[in-house]
Design a protein around this motif. Structure first.
Motif, mmCIF file in Angstrom:
data_model
loop_
_atom_site.group_PDB
_atom_site.id
_atom_site.type_symbol
_atom_site.label_atom_id
_atom_site.label_comp_id
_atom_site.label_asym_id
_atom_site.label_seq_id
_atom_site.Cartn_x
_atom_site.Cartn_y
_atom_site.Cartn_z
ATOM 1 N N MET A 27 0.823 -1.207 0.000
ATOM 2 C CA MET A 27 0.000 0.000 0.000
ATOM 3 C C MET A 27 0.858 1.259 0.000
ATOM 4 O O MET A 27 0.548 2.231 -0.710
ATOM 5 C CB MET A 27 -0.934 -0.006 1.210
ATOM 6 N N VAL A 28 1.920 1.279 0.791
ATOM 7 C CA VAL A 28 2.731 2.493 0.878
ATOM 8 C C VAL A 28 3.464 2.756 -0.440
ATOM 9 O O VAL A 28 3.691 3.911 -0.815
ATOM 10 C CB VAL A 28 3.699 2.428 2.079
ATOM 11 N N LEU A 29 3.791 1.699 -1.186
ATOM 12 C CA LEU A 29 4.363 1.896 -2.517
ATOM 13 C C LEU A 29 3.350 2.561 -3.442
ATOM 14 O O LEU A 29 3.708 3.419 -4.250
ATOM 15 C CB LEU A 29 4.828 0.558 -3.106
ATOM 16 N N GLY A 30 2.088 2.172 -3.306
ATOM 17 C CA GLY A 30 1.047 2.827 -4.089
ATOM 18 C C GLY A 30 0.937 4.306 -3.755
ATOM 19 O O GLY A 30 0.778 5.151 -4.641
ATOM 20 N N TYR A 31 1.054 4.637 -2.468
ATOM 21 C CA TYR A 31 1.015 6.029 -2.052
ATOM 22 C C TYR A 31 2.180 6.831 -2.631
ATOM 23 O O TYR A 31 2.037 7.997 -2.988
ATOM 24 C CB TYR A 31 1.083 6.131 -0.529
ATOM 25 N N CYS A 32 3.351 6.204 -2.696
ATOM 26 C CA CYS A 32 4.592 6.939 -2.983
ATOM 27 C C CYS A 32 5.100 6.783 -4.406
ATOM 28 O O CYS A 32 6.099 7.415 -4.767
ATOM 29 C CB CYS A 32 5.695 6.481 -2.023
ATOM 30 N N SER A 33 4.459 5.948 -5.198
ATOM 31 C CA SER A 33 5.028 5.590 -6.500
ATOM 32 C C SER A 33 5.261 6.802 -7.399
ATOM 33 O O SER A 33 6.265 6.859 -8.129
ATOM 34 C CB SER A 33 4.125 4.571 -7.210
ATOM 35 N N SER A 34 4.368 7.804 -7.356
ATOM 36 C CA SER A 34 4.544 8.943 -8.261
ATOM 37 C C SER A 34 5.827 9.702 -7.944
ATOM 38 O O SER A 34 6.533 10.160 -8.849
ATOM 39 C CB SER A 34 3.337 9.887 -8.171
ATOM 40 N N TRP A 35 6.167 9.827 -6.658
ATOM 41 C CA TRP A 35 7.403 10.524 -6.278
ATOM 42 C C TRP A 35 8.634 9.674 -6.585
ATOM 43 O O TRP A 35 9.653 10.192 -7.011
ATOM 44 C CB TRP A 35 7.362 10.884 -4.795
ATOM 45 N N LEU A 36 8.502 8.370 -6.400
ATOM 46 C CA LEU A 36 9.638 7.488 -6.694
ATOM 47 C C LEU A 36 9.892 7.418 -8.191
ATOM 48 O O LEU A 36 11.038 7.303 -8.628
ATOM 49 C CB LEU A 36 9.388 6.091 -6.121
ATOM 50 N N GLU A 37 8.827 7.497 -8.978
ATOM 51 C CA GLU A 37 8.993 7.508 -10.431
ATOM 52 C C GLU A 37 9.705 8.777 -10.891
ATOM 53 O O GLU A 37 10.340 8.789 -11.948
ATOM 54 C CB GLU A 37 7.622 7.383 -11.105
ATOM 55 N N GLU A 38 9.607 9.848 -10.105
ATOM 56 C CA GLU A 38 10.325 11.087 -10.416
ATOM 57 C C GLU A 38 11.802 11.003 -10.056
ATOM 58 O O GLU A 38 12.571 11.907 -10.372
ATOM 59 C CB GLU A 38 9.703 12.262 -9.645
ATOM 60 N N GLY A 39 12.182 9.931 -9.328
ATOM 61 C CA GLY A 39 13.588 9.749 -8.984
ATOM 62 C C GLY A 39 13.905 9.756 -7.507
ATOM 63 O O GLY A 39 15.066 9.601 -7.117
ATOM 64 N N ALA A 40 12.887 9.941 -6.658
ATOM 65 C CA ALA A 40 13.123 9.902 -5.214
ATOM 66 C C ALA A 40 13.431 8.475 -4.759
ATOM 67 O O ALA A 40 13.041 7.506 -5.397
ATOM 68 C CB ALA A 40 11.903 10.428 -4.465
ATOM 69 N N THR A 41 14.130 8.380 -3.633
ATOM 70 C CA THR A 41 14.395 7.097 -2.983
ATOM 71 C C THR A 41 13.572 7.035 -1.712
ATOM 72 O O THR A 41 13.491 8.013 -0.968
ATOM 73 C CB THR A 41 15.884 6.948 -2.640
ATOM 74 N N ALA A 42 12.955 5.880 -1.446
ATOM 75 C CA ALA A 42 12.108 5.716 -0.267
ATOM 76 C C ALA A 42 12.873 5.043 0.854
ATOM 77 O O ALA A 42 13.723 4.176 0.619
ATOM 78 C CB ALA A 42 10.877 4.883 -0.624
ATOM 79 N N TYR A 43 12.546 5.447 2.082
ATOM 80 C CA TYR A 43 13.105 4.830 3.290
ATOM 81 C C TYR A 43 11.934 4.520 4.218
ATOM 82 O O TYR A 43 11.324 5.433 4.783
ATOM 83 C CB TYR A 43 14.099 5.771 3.971
ATOM 84 N N PHE A 44 11.622 3.236 4.351
ATOM 85 C CA PHE A 44 10.468 2.809 5.131
ATOM 86 C C PHE A 44 10.908 1.978 6.337
ATOM 87 O O PHE A 44 11.597 0.968 6.183
ATOM 88 C CB PHE A 44 9.519 1.958 4.282
ATOM 89 N N HIS A 45 10.490 2.383 7.538
ATOM 90 C CA HIS A 45 10.680 1.557 8.728
ATOM 91 C C HIS A 45 9.740 0.355 8.636
ATOM 92 O O HIS A 45 8.546 0.520 8.367
ATOM 93 C CB HIS A 45 10.285 2.335 9.997
ATOM 94 N N LYS A 46 10.259 -0.823 8.907
ATOM 95 C CA LYS A 46 9.422 -2.017 8.952
ATOM 96 C C LYS A 46 9.849 -2.909 10.113
ATOM 97 O O LYS A 46 11.041 -3.027 10.409
ATOM 98 C CB LYS A 46 9.503 -2.798 7.628
ATOM 99 N N GLY A 47 8.855 -3.569 10.724
ATOM 100 C CA GLY A 47 9.112 -4.432 11.870
ATOM 101 C C GLY A 47 9.458 -5.852 11.473
ATOM 102 O O GLY A 47 9.775 -6.144 10.311
ATOM 103 N N ARG A 48 9.337 -6.745 12.426
ATOM 104 C CA ARG A 48 9.846 -8.115 12.233
ATOM 105 C C ARG A 48 9.098 -8.892 11.169
ATOM 106 O O ARG A 48 9.584 -9.920 10.702
ATOM 107 C CB ARG A 48 9.822 -8.855 13.564
ATOM 108 N N ASP A 49 7.915 -8.417 10.759
ATOM 109 C CA ASP A 49 7.144 -9.108 9.727
ATOM 110 C C ASP A 49 7.468 -8.578 8.329
ATOM 111 O O ASP A 49 6.733 -8.814 7.385
ATOM 112 C CB ASP A 49 5.648 -8.925 10.028
ATOM 113 N N TYR A 50 8.602 -7.878 8.212
ATOM 114 C CA TYR A 50 8.908 -7.197 6.941
ATOM 115 C C TYR A 50 9.053 -8.148 5.765
ATOM 116 O O TYR A 50 8.721 -7.803 4.632
ATOM 117 C CB TYR A 50 10.160 -6.335 7.084
ATOM 118 N N ARG A 51 9.545 -9.374 6.013
ATOM 119 C CA ARG A 51 9.755 -10.311 4.907
ATOM 120 C C ARG A 51 8.438 -10.670 4.232
ATOM 121 O O ARG A 51 8.357 -10.741 3.003
ATOM 122 C CB ARG A 51 10.454 -11.568 5.431
ATOM 123 N N ARG A 52 7.402 -10.862 5.039
ATOM 124 C CA ARG A 52 6.085 -11.152 4.465
ATOM 125 C C ARG A 52 5.593 -9.959 3.645
ATOM 126 O O ARG A 52 5.010 -10.142 2.565
ATOM 127 C CB ARG A 52 5.088 -11.462 5.582
#
Length: 201
Positions: free
Chosen positions: A141-166
């Protein structure tokens, strides 16, 4: 404060002002889980500062779902040492947005608050080097929120907990993206996911 890199006394003072304000406002509005408040420096300040350490320098940052100011306000304070750079904080909750504005005013952080929904931010904000989000949504979901900015060339930094692999596996069903995993210095079971070049598949 345990730190990723030495900060000036002035930066430490700004962070102390922020913590004091955070603790005061937390008595009336829910800015973070109450169980984490006794450990605010490690659980929130240091946890947020490690994002900036991955991409230091006077960058243009976007922080979505800014909530209690992590990592957005911490990034805005750390940018003061750079003398340049800026954070746009997006928070649709009006009370939390008011807190964030007060935090920027009292710390002198380099930022601005937008009390709008992420969908509106997608239409009105652009030109970022980096995007951060902490406890906003799962990765797909957060990729959907941020995709337009990332497509412009931004890099994303997302905190994720122990379930990040799933979350990564689920997101890979809908997206291809470049990924670097950084183990959190605060919690060995958590990570910072550095993501760029997302393409919906």
């Amino acid at each position: 404060m345990q730190s990723l890199h030495p900060v000036s006394r002035e930066t430490l003072r700004r962070l102390e002002v922020f913590v004091g304000l955070f603790e005061k406002w937390s008595r009336s509005i829910n800015l973070a889980a109450p169980s984490t408040l006794p450990h605010i420096w490690e659980r929130h300040i240091l946890d947020s500062a490690q994002i900036f350490a991955l991409n230091p320098g006077p960058k243009a940052w976007l922080d979505i779902g800014s909530g209690g100011g992590f990592p957005g306000i911490v990034t805005a304070v750390l940018l003061c040492e750079q003398g340049a750079g800026h954070v746009d904080l997006v928070e649709s909750n009006q009370k939390k947005a008011a807190f964030l504005r007060r935090a920027l005013a009292e710390t002198g952080g380099r930022g601005a608050v937008h009390a709008i929904r992420i969908e509106q931010a997608q239409k009105t904000l652009s030109g970022f080097d980096a995007v951060s989000a902490r406890a906003v949504a799962d990765l797909d979901m957060v990729l959907g929120y941020c995709s337009s900015w990332l497509e412009e060339g931004a890099t994303a930094y997302f905190h994720k907990g122990r379930d990040y692999r799933r979350e990564i596996d689920k997101a890979r069903r809908s997206w291809s993206f470049d990924l670097v995993e950084h183990t959190s210095i605060v919690d060995a079971d958590s990570v910072i996911l550095q993501i760029s070049k997302p393409v919906r598949t």
